[in-house]
Scaffold this motif. Structure first.
Motif, PDB file in Angstrom:
ATOM      1  N   SER A  21       0.872  -1.167   0.000  1.00  0.00           N
ATOM      2  CA  SER A  21       0.000   0.000   0.000  1.00  0.00           C
ATOM      3  C   SER A  21       0.908   1.215   0.000  1.00  0.00           C
ATOM      4  CB  SER A  21      -0.906   0.004   1.232  1.00  0.00           C
ATOM      5  OG  SER A  21      -0.144   0.291   2.393  1.00  0.00           O
ATOM      6  N   GLU A  22       0.336   2.408   0.044  1.00  0.00           N
ATOM      7  CA  GLU A  22       1.165   3.608   0.087  1.00  0.00           C
ATOM      8  C   GLU A  22       2.033   3.644   1.338  1.00  0.00           C
ATOM      9  OE1 GLU A  22      -1.545   6.858  -0.351  1.00  0.00           O
ATOM     10  OE2 GLU A  22      -1.538   6.679  -2.522  1.00  0.00           O
ATOM     11  N   ASP A  23       1.633   2.901   2.365  1.00  0.00           N
ATOM     12  CA  ASP A  23       2.378   2.873   3.628  1.00  0.00           C
ATOM     13  C   ASP A  23       3.533   1.881   3.630  1.00  0.00           C
ATOM     14  OD1 ASP A  23       0.659   4.804   4.714  1.00  0.00           O
ATOM     15  OD2 ASP A  23      -0.777   3.257   5.273  1.00  0.00           O
ATOM     16  N   GLY A  24       3.597   1.002   2.621  1.00  0.00           N
ATOM     17  CA  GLY A  24       4.689   0.036   2.557  1.00  0.00           C
ATOM     18  C   GLY A  24       4.200  -1.369   2.300  1.00  0.00           C
ATOM     19  N   VAL A  25       5.038  -2.342   2.599  1.00  0.00           N
ATOM     20  CA  VAL A  25       4.764  -3.758   2.311  1.00  0.00           C
ATOM     21  C   VAL A  25       3.753  -4.310   3.317  1.00  0.00           C
ATOM     22  CG1 VAL A  25       5.775  -6.057   2.137  1.00  0.00           C
ATOM     23  CG2 VAL A  25       7.052  -4.082   1.315  1.00  0.00           C
ATOM     24  N   LEU A  26       2.713  -4.946   2.785  1.00  0.00           N
ATOM     25  CA  LEU A  26       1.710  -5.606   3.619  1.00  0.00           C
ATOM     26  C   LEU A  26       1.993  -7.105   3.726  1.00  0.00           C
ATOM     27  CD1 LEU A  26      -1.470  -3.881   2.148  1.00  0.00           C
ATOM     28  CD2 LEU A  26      -0.183  -3.241   4.211  1.00  0.00           C
ATOM     29  N   ALA A  27       2.529  -7.687   2.654  1.00  0.00           N
ATOM     30  CA  ALA A  27       2.833  -9.121   2.643  1.00  0.00           C
ATOM     31  C   ALA A  27       3.881  -9.392   1.571  1.00  0.00           C
ATOM     32  CB  ALA A  27       1.574  -9.934   2.363  1.00  0.00           C
ATOM     33  N   SER A  28       4.666 -10.461   1.773  1.00  0.00           N
ATOM     34  CA  SER A  28       5.677 -10.845   0.786  1.00  0.00           C
ATOM     35  C   SER A  28       5.940 -12.330   0.883  1.00  0.00           C
ATOM     36  CB  SER A  28       6.971 -10.054   1.000  1.00  0.00           C
ATOM     37  OG  SER A  28       7.540 -10.351   2.263  1.00  0.00           O
ATOM     38  N   SER A  29       6.439 -12.894  -0.233  1.00  0.00           N
ATOM     39  CA  SER A  29       6.786 -14.315  -0.217  1.00  0.00           C
ATOM     40  C   SER A  29       7.800 -14.601  -1.315  1.00  0.00           C
ATOM     41  CB  SER A  29       5.537 -15.186  -0.419  1.00  0.00           C
ATOM     42  OG  SER A  29       5.051 -15.068  -1.739  1.00  0.00           O
ATOM     43  N   GLY A  30       8.366 -15.799  -1.285  1.00  0.00           N
ATOM     44  CA  GLY A  30       9.312 -16.246  -2.306  1.00  0.00           C
ATOM     45  C   GLY A  30      10.553 -15.368  -2.362  1.00  0.00           C
ATOM     46  N   GLU A  31      11.044 -15.128  -3.574  1.00  0.00           N
ATOM     47  CA  GLU A  31      12.261 -14.336  -3.762  1.00  0.00           C
ATOM     48  C   GLU A  31      12.091 -12.879  -3.331  1.00  0.00           C
ATOM     49  OE1 GLU A  31      13.738 -14.697  -7.759  1.00  0.00           O
ATOM     50  OE2 GLU A  31      13.974 -16.862  -7.604  1.00  0.00           O
ATOM     51  N   LEU A  32      10.859 -12.414  -3.177  1.00  0.00           N
ATOM     52  CA  LEU A  32      10.611 -11.037  -2.758  1.00  0.00           C
ATOM     53  C   LEU A  32      10.335 -10.916  -1.263  1.00  0.00           C
ATOM     54  CD1 LEU A  32       8.447  -9.824  -5.775  1.00  0.00           C
ATOM     55  CD2 LEU A  32      10.880  -9.439  -5.358  1.00  0.00           C
ATOM     56  N   GLU A  33      10.416 -12.038  -0.547  1.00  0.00           N
ATOM     57  CA  GLU A  33      10.168 -12.013   0.890  1.00  0.00           C
ATOM     58  C   GLU A  33      11.192 -11.123   1.589  1.00  0.00           C
ATOM     59  OE1 GLU A  33       9.500 -15.026   4.654  1.00  0.00           O
ATOM     60  OE2 GLU A  33       9.624 -15.824   2.639  1.00  0.00           O
ATOM     61  N   ASN A  34      10.689 -10.154   2.337  1.00  0.00           N
ATOM     62  CA  ASN A  34      11.512  -9.208   3.097  1.00  0.00           C
ATOM     63  C   ASN A  34      12.482  -8.409   2.227  1.00  0.00           C
ATOM     64  OD1 ASN A  34      10.326 -10.035   5.542  1.00  0.00           O
ATOM     65  ND2 ASN A  34      11.730 -11.771   5.634  1.00  0.00           N
ATOM     66  N   ASP A  35      12.182  -8.266   0.933  1.00  0.00           N
ATOM     67  CA  ASP A  35      13.043  -7.503   0.023  1.00  0.00           C
ATOM     68  C   ASP A  35      12.550  -6.054  -0.013  1.00  0.00           C
ATOM     69  OD1 ASP A  35      14.587  -6.423  -1.986  1.00  0.00           O
ATOM     70  OD2 ASP A  35      14.280  -8.092  -3.384  1.00  0.00           O
ATOM     71  N   GLU A  36      12.906  -5.310   1.027  1.00  0.00           N
ATOM     72  CA  GLU A  36      12.440  -3.924   1.173  1.00  0.00           C
ATOM     73  C   GLU A  36      12.972  -3.017   0.067  1.00  0.00           C
ATOM     74  OE1 GLU A  36      10.214  -2.713   3.370  1.00  0.00           O
ATOM     75  OE2 GLU A  36       9.931  -4.694   4.252  1.00  0.00           O
ATOM     76  N   ARG A  37      14.173  -3.276  -0.404  1.00  0.00           N
ATOM     77  CA  ARG A  37      14.761  -2.426  -1.449  1.00  0.00           C
ATOM     78  C   ARG A  37      13.952  -2.513  -2.732  1.00  0.00           C
ATOM     79  NH1 ARG A  37      18.632  -2.931  -5.585  1.00  0.00           N
ATOM     80  NH2 ARG A  37      19.712  -0.988  -6.004  1.00  0.00           N
ATOM     81  N   THR A  38      13.658  -3.729  -3.178  1.00  0.00           N
ATOM     82  CA  THR A  38      12.856  -3.899  -4.393  1.00  0.00           C
ATOM     83  C   THR A  38      11.456  -3.339  -4.186  1.00  0.00           C
ATOM     84  OG1 THR A  38      14.119  -5.845  -5.062  1.00  0.00           O
ATOM     85  CG2 THR A  38      11.927  -5.602  -6.020  1.00  0.00           C
ATOM     86  N   ALA A  39      10.870  -3.591  -3.032  1.00  0.00           N
ATOM     87  CA  ALA A  39       9.528  -3.074  -2.743  1.00  0.00           C
ATOM     88  C   ALA A  39       9.500  -1.555  -2.832  1.00  0.00           C
ATOM     89  CB  ALA A  39       9.072  -3.546  -1.369  1.00  0.00           C
ATOM     90  N   THR A  40      10.499  -0.900  -2.255  1.00  0.00           N
ATOM     91  CA  THR A  40      10.558   0.564  -2.278  1.00  0.00           C
ATOM     92  C   THR A  40      10.687   1.086  -3.699  1.00  0.00           C
ATOM     93  OG1 THR A  40      11.529   0.625  -0.068  1.00  0.00           O
ATOM     94  CG2 THR A  40      11.857   2.573  -1.460  1.00  0.00           C
ATOM     95  N   LEU A  41      11.561   0.457  -4.495  1.00  0.00           N
ATOM     96  CA  LEU A  41      11.753   0.891  -5.883  1.00  0.00           C
ATOM     97  C   LEU A  41      10.476   0.717  -6.707  1.00  0.00           C
ATOM     98  CD1 LEU A  41      15.310  -0.574  -6.572  1.00  0.00           C
ATOM     99  CD2 LEU A  41      14.694   1.847  -6.350  1.00  0.00           C
ATOM    100  N   LEU A  42       9.800  -0.426  -6.548  1.00  0.00           N
ATOM    101  CA  LEU A  42       8.584  -0.670  -7.317  1.00  0.00           C
ATOM    102  C   LEU A  42       7.447   0.256  -6.884  1.00  0.00           C
ATOM    103  CD1 LEU A  42       8.683  -4.572  -7.541  1.00  0.00           C
ATOM    104  CD2 LEU A  42       9.251  -2.918  -9.333  1.00  0.00           C
TER     105      LEU A  42
END
Length: 103
Positions: A21-42
């Motif tokens: 959401s606009e506030d950040g990551v709500l859920a993640s899994s697989g290769e994107l689990e806890n990948d805050e850098r990729t989440a922020t960029l996307l």
């Protein structure tokens, strides 16, 4: 942060999922689990794209966004981003190598 990712884990050939959401990551899994850098960029990519046609809009709500989906092909991976219900759903897939046509 591994948890049910709104059914995204059932998509064939996906290697990772994010729900943001606009506030950040709500859920993640697989290769994107806890990948805050990729989440922020996307998330920044979606927010920037949402502002381009509508400079007054700083949100990526369904009503104001000029797009529903963005595909980012990067190296050996493709990220498919879908905006729905003020959330960004991301699926990561590996690119399939294309065979050269026989000459």
């Amino acid at each position: 942060m591994a948890m049910v990712v709104h059914g995204l884990e059932n998509i064939p050939e996906q290697t990772g999922c994010l729900v943001m959401s606009e506030d950040g990551v709500l859920a993640s899994s697989g290769e994107l689990e806890n990948d805050e850098r990729t989440a922020t960029l996307l998330l920044e990519l979606v927010q920037t794209a949402a502002r381009l046609p509508h400079p007054a809009s700083t949100s990526f709500s369904d009503e104001t966004s000029p797009f529903n989906r963005i595909s980012v092909v990067f190296g050996e991976s493709t990220f498919i981003l879908t905006v729905c219900a003020q959330k960004v759903f991301v699926v990561k897939k590996n690119n399939q190598p294309q065979e050269s046509p026989a000459i």
